[in-house]
Structures are given as structure tokens and as C-alpha cells.
Design an enzyme around this catalytic site. Structure first.
Site, PDB file in Angstrom:
ATOM      1  N   LYS A  98      42.803  51.815  34.832  1.00 59.51           N
ATOM      2  CA  LYS A  98      43.836  51.553  33.812  1.00 59.51           C
ATOM      3  C   LYS A  98      43.259  51.398  32.402  1.00 59.51           C
ATOM      4  O   LYS A  98      43.845  51.886  31.435  1.00 59.51           O
ATOM      5  CB  LYS A  98      44.636  50.300  34.187  1.00 59.51           C
ATOM      6  CG  LYS A  98      45.525  50.517  35.415  1.00 59.51           C
ATOM      7  CD  LYS A  98      46.332  49.273  35.724  1.00 59.51           C
ATOM      8  CE  LYS A  98      47.438  49.590  36.714  1.00 59.51           C
ATOM      9  NZ  LYS A  98      48.399  48.493  36.861  1.00 59.51           N
TER      10      LYS A  98
ATOM     11  N   ASP B 227      54.608  48.280  33.991  1.00 61.37           N
ATOM     12  CA  ASP B 227      54.627  47.152  34.946  1.00 61.37           C
ATOM     13  C   ASP B 227      55.482  45.984  34.433  1.00 61.37           C
ATOM     14  O   ASP B 227      56.314  45.445  35.153  1.00 61.37           O
ATOM     15  CB  ASP B 227      53.204  46.646  35.202  1.00 61.37           C
ATOM     16  CG  ASP B 227      52.436  47.546  36.157  1.00 61.37           C
ATOM     17  OD1 ASP B 227      53.069  48.199  37.006  1.00 61.37           O
ATOM     18  OD2 ASP B 227      51.200  47.603  36.045  1.00 61.37           O
TER      19      ASP B 227
ATOM     20  N   ALA C 165      48.248  41.978  36.368  1.00 61.66           N
ATOM     21  CA  ALA C 165      49.704  41.923  36.571  1.00 61.66           C
ATOM     22  C   ALA C 165      50.310  40.831  35.702  1.00 61.66           C
ATOM     23  O   ALA C 165      51.360  41.032  35.063  1.00 61.66           O
ATOM     24  CB  ALA C 165      50.005  41.673  38.046  1.00 61.66           C
TER      25      ALA C 165
ATOM     26  N   ARG D  37      43.521  29.439  37.184  1.00 62.16           N
ATOM     27  CA  ARG D  37      42.292  28.802  37.646  1.00 62.16           C
ATOM     28  C   ARG D  37      41.218  28.901  36.568  1.00 62.16           C
ATOM     29  O   ARG D  37      40.615  27.918  36.194  1.00 62.16           O
ATOM     30  CB  ARG D  37      41.868  29.552  38.931  1.00 62.16           C
ATOM     31  CG  ARG D  37      40.881  28.886  39.797  1.00 62.16           C
ATOM     32  CD  ARG D  37      40.760  29.662  41.084  1.00 62.16           C
ATOM     33  NE  ARG D  37      40.485  31.111  40.879  1.00 62.16           N
ATOM     34  CZ  ARG D  37      40.236  31.957  41.860  1.00 62.16           C
ATOM     35  NH1 ARG D  37      40.236  31.539  43.116  1.00 62.16           N
ATOM     36  NH2 ARG D  37      39.997  33.220  41.605  1.00 62.16           N
TER      37      ARG D  37
ATOM     38  N   GLU E 287      39.643  30.463  30.524  1.00 57.24           N
ATOM     39  CA  GLU E 287      39.349  31.495  29.525  1.00 57.24           C
ATOM     40  C   GLU E 287      40.300  32.687  29.675  1.00 57.24           C
ATOM     41  O   GLU E 287      40.861  33.187  28.703  1.00 57.24           O
ATOM     42  CB  GLU E 287      37.905  31.948  29.699  1.00 57.24           C
ATOM     43  CG  GLU E 287      37.351  32.653  28.495  1.00 57.24           C
ATOM     44  CD  GLU E 287      35.888  33.024  28.712  1.00 57.24           C
ATOM     45  OE1 GLU E 287      35.570  34.187  28.498  1.00 57.24           O
ATOM     46  OE2 GLU E 287      35.108  32.139  29.135  1.00 57.24           O
TER      47      GLU E 287
ATOM     48  N   GLY F  39      58.697  40.666  45.104  1.00 57.92           N
ATOM     49  CA  GLY F  39      57.800  41.537  44.337  1.00 57.92           C
ATOM     50  C   GLY F  39      58.090  43.017  44.463  1.00 57.92           C
ATOM     51  O   GLY F  39      57.562  43.824  43.688  1.00 57.92           O
TER      52      GLY F  39
HETATM   53  P1  NAP Z   1      43.818  40.306  39.457  1.00 57.05           P
HETATM   54  O1  NAP Z   1      43.713  40.987  38.136  1.00 57.05           O
HETATM   55  O2  NAP Z   1      42.687  40.345  40.409  1.00 57.05           O
HETATM   56  O3  NAP Z   1      44.202  38.765  39.171  1.00 57.05           O
HETATM   57  C1  NAP Z   1      44.297  37.844  40.236  1.00 57.05           C
HETATM   58  C2  NAP Z   1      44.873  36.532  39.708  1.00 57.05           C
HETATM   59  O4  NAP Z   1      45.041  35.650  40.825  1.00 57.05           O
HETATM   60  C3  NAP Z   1      43.931  35.805  38.727  1.00 57.05           C
HETATM   61  O5  NAP Z   1      44.727  35.096  37.803  1.00 57.05           O
HETATM   62  C4  NAP Z   1      43.164  34.845  39.650  1.00 57.05           C
HETATM   63  O6  NAP Z   1      42.687  33.694  38.989  1.00 57.05           O
HETATM   64  C5  NAP Z   1      44.290  34.455  40.601  1.00 57.05           C
HETATM   65  N1  NAP Z   1      43.806  33.972  41.899  1.00 57.05           N
HETATM   66  C6  NAP Z   1      43.225  34.711  42.885  1.00 57.05           C
HETATM   67  N2  NAP Z   1      42.950  33.928  43.943  1.00 57.05           N
HETATM   68  C7  NAP Z   1      43.346  32.666  43.610  1.00 57.05           C
HETATM   69  C8  NAP Z   1      43.316  31.415  44.283  1.00 57.05           C
HETATM   70  N3  NAP Z   1      42.841  31.308  45.531  1.00 57.05           N
HETATM   71  N4  NAP Z   1      43.831  30.343  43.650  1.00 57.05           N
HETATM   72  C9  NAP Z   1      44.335  30.433  42.379  1.00 57.05           C
HETATM   73  N5  NAP Z   1      44.389  31.602  41.694  1.00 57.05           N
HETATM   74  C10 NAP Z   1      43.891  32.693  42.302  1.00 57.05           C
HETATM   75  O7  NAP Z   1      45.081  40.892  40.278  1.00 57.05           O
HETATM   76  P2  NAP Z   1      46.433  41.510  39.702  1.00 57.05           P
HETATM   77  O8  NAP Z   1      46.304  42.977  39.634  1.00 57.05           O
HETATM   78  O9  NAP Z   1      46.828  40.749  38.493  1.00 57.05           O
HETATM   79  O10 NAP Z   1      47.444  41.222  40.910  1.00 57.05           O
HETATM   80  C11 NAP Z   1      47.900  39.912  41.212  1.00 57.05           C
HETATM   81  C12 NAP Z   1      48.940  39.978  42.341  1.00 57.05           C
HETATM   82  O11 NAP Z   1      50.098  40.687  41.882  1.00 57.05           O
HETATM   83  C13 NAP Z   1      48.442  40.719  43.586  1.00 57.05           C
HETATM   84  O12 NAP Z   1      48.906  40.044  44.728  1.00 57.05           O
HETATM   85  C14 NAP Z   1      49.086  42.067  43.471  1.00 57.05           C
HETATM   86  O13 NAP Z   1      49.318  42.661  44.725  1.00 57.05           O
HETATM   87  C15 NAP Z   1      50.407  41.711  42.803  1.00 57.05           C
HETATM   88  N6  NAP Z   1      50.973  42.828  42.045  1.00 57.05           N
HETATM   89  C16 NAP Z   1      52.243  43.193  42.317  1.00 57.05           C
HETATM   90  C17 NAP Z   1      52.820  44.205  41.607  1.00 57.05           C
HETATM   91  C18 NAP Z   1      54.224  44.593  41.908  1.00 57.05           C
HETATM   92  O14 NAP Z   1      54.650  45.674  41.487  1.00 57.05           O
HETATM   93  N7  NAP Z   1      54.979  43.748  42.574  1.00 57.05           N
HETATM   94  C19 NAP Z   1      52.092  44.880  40.613  1.00 57.05           C
HETATM   95  C20 NAP Z   1      50.784  44.479  40.358  1.00 57.05           C
HETATM   96  C21 NAP Z   1      50.223  43.451  41.088  1.00 57.05           C
HETATM   97  P3  NAP Z   1      41.275  33.736  38.178  1.00 57.05           P
HETATM   98  O15 NAP Z   1      41.550  34.447  36.889  1.00 57.05           O
HETATM   99  O16 NAP Z   1      40.944  32.297  37.968  1.00 57.05           O
HETATM  100  O17 NAP Z   1      40.303  34.471  39.067  1.00 57.05           O
END
Ligand code: NAP
Length: 283
Positions: free
Chosen positions: A73, A110, A138, A159, A162, A245
Site C-alpha cells: 500500500k 477503506d 486500518a 498499546r 507513539e 467488520g
Molecule cells: P496492523 O496495522 O497490524 O495494526 C494492528 C493494531 O492492533 C495495532 O494498533 C496494534 O497495536 C493492535 N494490537 C495487535 N495485537 C494487540 C493486542 N494483543 N493488544 C492490544 N492491541 C493489539 O493491522 P491492520 O491492518 O490495522 O488491521 C487491524 C484489524 O482490522 C485486523 O483484524 C484486520 O483484519 C482488520 N481489518 C478489517 C478490514 C475490514 O474491511 N473489515 C480492513 C482492514 C483491516 P500496536 O500498535 O501497539 O502494535
């Protein structure tokens, strides 16, 4: 019935790595079929670092549109000819379309897709106090779109502080970093963390203490596998309105087709196709 693919069929595709489990081909092809347009949508596994060459291929092959997923992306945002405002703010592109003069335009659908999923559920964003849990890709798209849609306050709980600061800045003056207590005061709570993804809703970890959820709130979870997450089950039990979602997934794809074809597809057809695919995978 299988559509006839001819020499005149327009090809659209998703690029990502891995891309094998993408739901996008199922959603897009179902909508192309329902609309009766001569398009087909495929998935290309493009290795990390090869996104720019994939854009060259898009030009050379005359692809009608491209969806972009991880890890490409940000690379694509630097390589297209122009960006829409959301993609420029996020420095991230999930859609490439061709303009009349042959340029490649990068968009991010998105966040707007998320807001459309709220609208579909009868939820307005303007004037709402929102708590967003998470600050990843996301969450950033959602925060940017919530600010554009007129939210009154966007509290980002994450969590890593920053990352929360960077994400909250996307909402400008209405964005702030907050502690989890912000959930109790919010009109709309959005889980944009990956907590709950692939988990058994009965046993899974929750991104927030369910005691903070209440009637009158809207709780949206970006996680769509499972569709009824532990968070949504707890929110429902507390009397909150729930938004799953799959709505965001469907509406971001619908907005992609609008960019490519100039017309919005049938989102019910897309949602049914996604549900069929998810059900068949969980068997
Ligand atoms: P990402 O960039 O990897 O971000 C993950 C986020 O989750 C970060 O804020 C991370 O915190 C937090 N996190 C992960 N494990 C955690 C835990 N055990 N406790 C607390 N916080 C935790 O992922 P993303 O692309 O943003 O996606 C996030 C979610 O949205 C995924 O489940 C994905 O499948 C879903 N999603 C859905 C759609 C849709 O169309 N519905 C689209 C995109 C994504 P840190 O920053 O502290 O690591």
C-alpha cells in the site's frame, strides 16, 4: 453459470503477498456478474518490493483496475501519478484506477467504506464522540475518514503510544491520544486492533473491558472473522448497537468498483458472496 471470458473482457486484480486467501475475487466477481458487466477479477501474488513493476504491468496489460493490499500500500502511494485526498493523507493506496488521460490514480477507500457501513446501519458520524482502539493501517484509514465525516472528537487508544500519536494527528484538532477510559464516554467505539481475529468469541481476548459498554452506544468491530466477535457479543449483551467488520470490507470494495466503472455495485450481492466464502472456509 460461468461467464464467458472473451478477448474483450476487462481484467481487474488485487496485488498482495500473501493474497491467496483474499475475499476480494469473490466479492468483485459476484458484483460484476450481478451488474452484467464484462469484467473479471483475479489475484496476483506480488512479492515485497515488486509493486512498482506491478503498476508497469497494469499499464502494459491495460488492467481496468487494481486493488492493493499488504505489503504494497505505501509503495504504490509513491509510484502512482496522482492521489486522492485520503490516500495523500494516509500515504497509502488500496485502489488504483485509470484516468481519461491514461494516468494512474491512487485512492484509499477503506475509511470511506467504513463510514458507508455505518450509514448502512443507520449510524451517523457527524457530531459523534468516537473512541478508536488501535493505530495500525486500518485504524489510520478509519480515523481520517471519521474526521472527514464530521466526528466531534476522535480518541485514539493504542498499546504503542507513539503509533497512537501519529494516528490521532490524522484527525487534526479533533484527534487525541487517550486511555481506555475514553470508551465509556464515547458514542461510537471502533475496534481497529487485530484482537479477536480468528478467535473463538466465547473464549477470545477482548480489546476492552465489556463493563465500559452500554446501551445507546454504537460498537463497530473491523474484525470480520468471526463475524460475531467476542466484543460484539459483549456489546450486544450490554444493549449497544453493533456493526460488524464485513460492512467495511464490502463497502470499500463497492467504492473501488465505483472508481473503475463509474457505478456502485449491489452491496447485498457482495456481502452474500463474502459470507458464502467465509462459510465454506470454516467448514
Ligand atoms: P496492523 O496495522 O497490524 O495494526 C494492528 C493494531 O492492533 C495495532 O494498533 C496494534 O497495536 C493492535 N494490537 C495487535 N495485537 C494487540 C493486542 N494483543 N493488544 C492490544 N492491541 C493489539 O493491522 P491492520 O491492518 O490495522 O488491521 C487491524 C484489524 O482490522 C485486523 O483484524 C484486520 O483484519 C482488520 N481489518 C478489517 C478490514 C475490514 O474491511 N473489515 C480492513 C482492514 C483491516 P500496536 O500498535 O501497539 O502494535
Amino acid at each position: 453459470m460461468i461467464r464467458a471470458i472473451t478477448g474483450a473482457t476487462t481484467v481487474a486484480a488485487v496485488i498482495g503477498a500473501p493474497v491467496r486467501h483474499s475475499l476480494s475475487p469473490a466479492l468483485h466477481n459476484a458484483a460484476f456478474d450481478a451488474a452484467g458487466v464484462d469484467w473479471v477479477y483475479v489475484a496476483f501474488d506480488v512479492p515485497h518490493g515488486e509493486a512498482v513493476r506491478a503498476l508497469d504491468a497494469m499499464r502494459a496489460l491495460g488492467l481496468g483496475g487494481l486493488s492493493v493490499t499488504m505489503p504494497h500500500k505505501e509503495h504504490v502511494a509513491h509510484a502512482v501519478d496522482e492521489l486522492d485526498p485520503a490516500a495523500a493523507a494516509l500515504r497509502s493506496v488500496n485502489t488504483v484506477s485509470r484516468t481519461a488521460d491514461g494516468s494512474l490514480r491512487g485512492s484509499s477507500t477503506d475509511g470511506a467504506g467504513f463510514v458507508s457501513s455505518l450509514t448502512e446501519a443507520g449510524v451517523t458520524v457527524a457530531g459523534r464522540r468516537v473512541a478508536v482502539l488501535g493505530a495500525g493501517g486500518a485504524a489510520r484509514a478509519v480515523i481520517d475518514a471519521l474526521a472527514r465525516a464530521g466526528a466531534a472528537d476522535v480518541a485514539v487508544v493504542n498499546r504503542s503510544v507513539e503509533r497512537a500519536e501519529e494516528a490521532a494527528a490524522l484527525a487534526g484538532p479533533i484527534g487525541r491520544v487517550a486511555l481506555v477510559d475514553a470508551v465509556a464516554d464515547a458514542d461510537l467505539v471502533v475496534n481497529a486492533t487485530s484482537v479477536g481475529m480468528g478467535a473463538d468469541p466465547a473464549a477470545g481476548e477482548l480489546p476492552v473491558d465489556p463493563a465500559m459498554l452500554r446501551a445507546g452506544q454504537v460498537v463497530a468491530d473491523l474484525v470480520y472473522h468471526p463475524l460475531e466477535t467476542g466484543l460484539l457479543a459483549a456489546a450486544r449483551a450490554a444493549g449497544a448497537t453493533c456493526v460488524d467488520g464485513l460492512g467495511m470490507l464490502v463497502h470499500q470494495a463497492a467504492l473501488q468498483q465505483h472508481l473503475w466503472l463509474g457505478q456502485l455495485p449491489d452491496t447485498e450481492v457482495m456481502r452474500s458472496a463474502a459470507l458464502r466464502e467465509l462459510t465454506s472456509r470454516s467448514r
